[in-house]
Design a protein around this motif. Structure first.
Motif, PDB file in Angstrom:
ATOM      1  N   UNK A   3       0.888  -1.107   0.206  1.00 22.30           N
ATOM      2  CA  UNK A   3      -0.042  -0.054  -0.118  1.00 22.30           C
ATOM      3  C   UNK A   3       0.725   1.269  -0.048  1.00 22.30           C
ATOM      4  N   UNK A   4       1.964   1.091   0.683  1.00 17.06           N
ATOM      5  CA  UNK A   4       2.866   2.402   0.788  1.00 17.06           C
ATOM      6  C   UNK A   4       3.751   2.326  -0.523  1.00 17.06           C
ATOM      7  N   UNK A   5       4.250   1.382  -1.095  1.00 15.85           N
ATOM      8  CA  UNK A   5       5.021   1.404  -2.064  1.00 15.85           C
ATOM      9  C   UNK A   5       4.520   1.852  -3.430  1.00 15.85           C
ATOM     10  N   UNK A   6       3.042   1.456  -3.556  1.00 19.65           N
ATOM     11  CA  UNK A   6       2.454   1.631  -4.891  1.00 19.65           C
ATOM     12  C   UNK A   6       2.083   3.277  -5.024  1.00 19.65           C
ATOM     13  N   UNK A  51       7.178   6.846  -9.414  1.00 18.79           N
ATOM     14  CA  UNK A  51       6.431   5.566  -8.877  1.00 18.79           C
ATOM     15  C   UNK A  51       7.367   4.463  -8.706  1.00 18.79           C
ATOM     16  N   UNK A  52       7.199   3.479  -7.834  1.00 16.46           N
ATOM     17  CA  UNK A  52       7.999   2.251  -7.423  1.00 16.46           C
ATOM     18  C   UNK A  52       7.313   1.056  -7.682  1.00 16.46           C
ATOM     19  N   UNK A  53       7.641  -0.112  -8.241  1.00 20.85           N
ATOM     20  CA  UNK A  53       7.165  -1.168  -8.591  1.00 20.85           C
ATOM     21  C   UNK A  53       8.287  -2.292  -8.377  1.00 20.85           C
ATOM     22  N   UNK A  54       7.450  -3.375  -8.204  1.00 17.75           N
ATOM     23  CA  UNK A  54       8.598  -4.574  -7.965  1.00 17.75           C
ATOM     24  C   UNK A  54       7.950  -5.762  -9.056  1.00 17.75           C
ATOM     25  N   UNK A  55       8.935  -6.746  -9.633  1.00 18.74           N
ATOM     26  CA  UNK A  55       8.654  -7.497 -10.585  1.00 18.74           C
ATOM     27  C   UNK A  55       8.303  -9.109  -9.935  1.00 18.74           C
ATOM     28  N   UNK A  56       8.925  -9.236  -8.913  1.00 18.30           N
ATOM     29  CA  UNK A  56       8.579 -10.581  -8.142  1.00 18.30           C
ATOM     30  C   UNK A  56       7.994 -10.307  -6.783  1.00 18.30           C
ATOM     31  N   UNK A  66       8.001  -1.143  -0.027  1.00 15.03           N
ATOM     32  CA  UNK A  66       7.271   0.094   0.708  1.00 15.03           C
ATOM     33  C   UNK A  66       8.563   0.627   1.339  1.00 15.03           C
ATOM     34  N   UNK A  67       9.563   0.088   1.941  1.00 17.85           N
ATOM     35  CA  UNK A  67      11.029   0.797   2.505  1.00 17.85           C
ATOM     36  C   UNK A  67      11.355   1.900   1.579  1.00 17.85           C
ATOM     37  N   UNK A  68      11.730   1.516   0.445  1.00 14.37           N
ATOM     38  CA  UNK A  68      12.314   2.231  -0.554  1.00 14.37           C
ATOM     39  C   UNK A  68      11.478   3.522  -0.832  1.00 14.37           C
ATOM     40  N   UNK A  69      10.253   3.334  -1.092  1.00 13.39           N
ATOM     41  CA  UNK A  69       9.293   4.347  -1.306  1.00 13.39           C
ATOM     42  C   UNK A  69       9.356   5.318  -0.168  1.00 13.39           C
TER      43      UNK A  69
END
Length: 179
Positions: A3-6, A51-56, A66-69
């Motif tokens: 929720x935080x990361x997106x 914006x940040x996303x992840x592939x796995x 979420x930490x990175x964001x």
């Protein structure tokens, strides 16, 4: 999905952001801060929005999303407006004052305690019993505030000591309560 990361990060006009070699570098009116971006986290940077996303969906990568964001947001907000923590002194005769840029605290010891601010941290004493710790780096502001509170943490019987603004100290009954 985190929720935080997106959540997207809007970059203010006063702040310049560069991302190079997995490190976000933010420059603003209060200085310059860096935030790491791990290899497994992807970012898009367009129209002053990151914006940040992840592939796995591996557990470690989900935690980093979420930490990175949060770290990048804190770096951007820190160089724009900064962070502040307020501490209060509670007790008879407890007081604080500024001696140049250093903070002098009289907290019931036989000697006054002098706190020297680290680079990038400012102290203010709006009243004789309150301390404002401010700076651009949220982690350093929190760490310095915790070190000041550690000098004399609030005790549970009378509540005397140094506490954060709004902190609730659980009080214990004294000796007479057992009779």
């Amino acid at each position: 999905m985190s929720r935080i990361g997106k959540m997207p990060i809007n970059i203010p006009d006063k702040v310049q952001v560069q991302i190079k070699d997995g490190i976000l570098n933010a420059k603003g009116p209060l200085g310059e801060l860096n935030a790491p971006i791990p290899e497994k986290i992807q970012y898009t940077f367009e129209n002053n929005v990151i914006t940040f996303s992840r592939d796995t969906d591996m557990k470690k990568v989900r935690a980093l999303h979420g930490l990175t964001r949060a770290l990048c947001y804190n770096a951007i907000k820190g160089v724009e407006s900064g962070f502040t923590k307020t501490l209060q002194l509670e007790g008879v005769g407890y007081k604080t004052e500024m001696k140049g840029t250093n903070l002098q605290i009289n907290i019931g010891f036989s000697h006054p305690v002098i706190v020297i601010p680290p680079k990038g941290i400012n102290f203010e004493t709006p009243t004789a019993t309150s301390i404002k710790v401010s700076g651009a780096d949220k982690q350093v502001v929190g760490q310095v505030s915790a070190k000041i509170r550690e000098i004399r943490p609030p005790e549970p019987y009378k509540g005397k000591g140094i506490r954060y603004l709004g902190e609730v100290v659980r009080r214990k009954a004294g000796k007479t309560a057992g009779k």
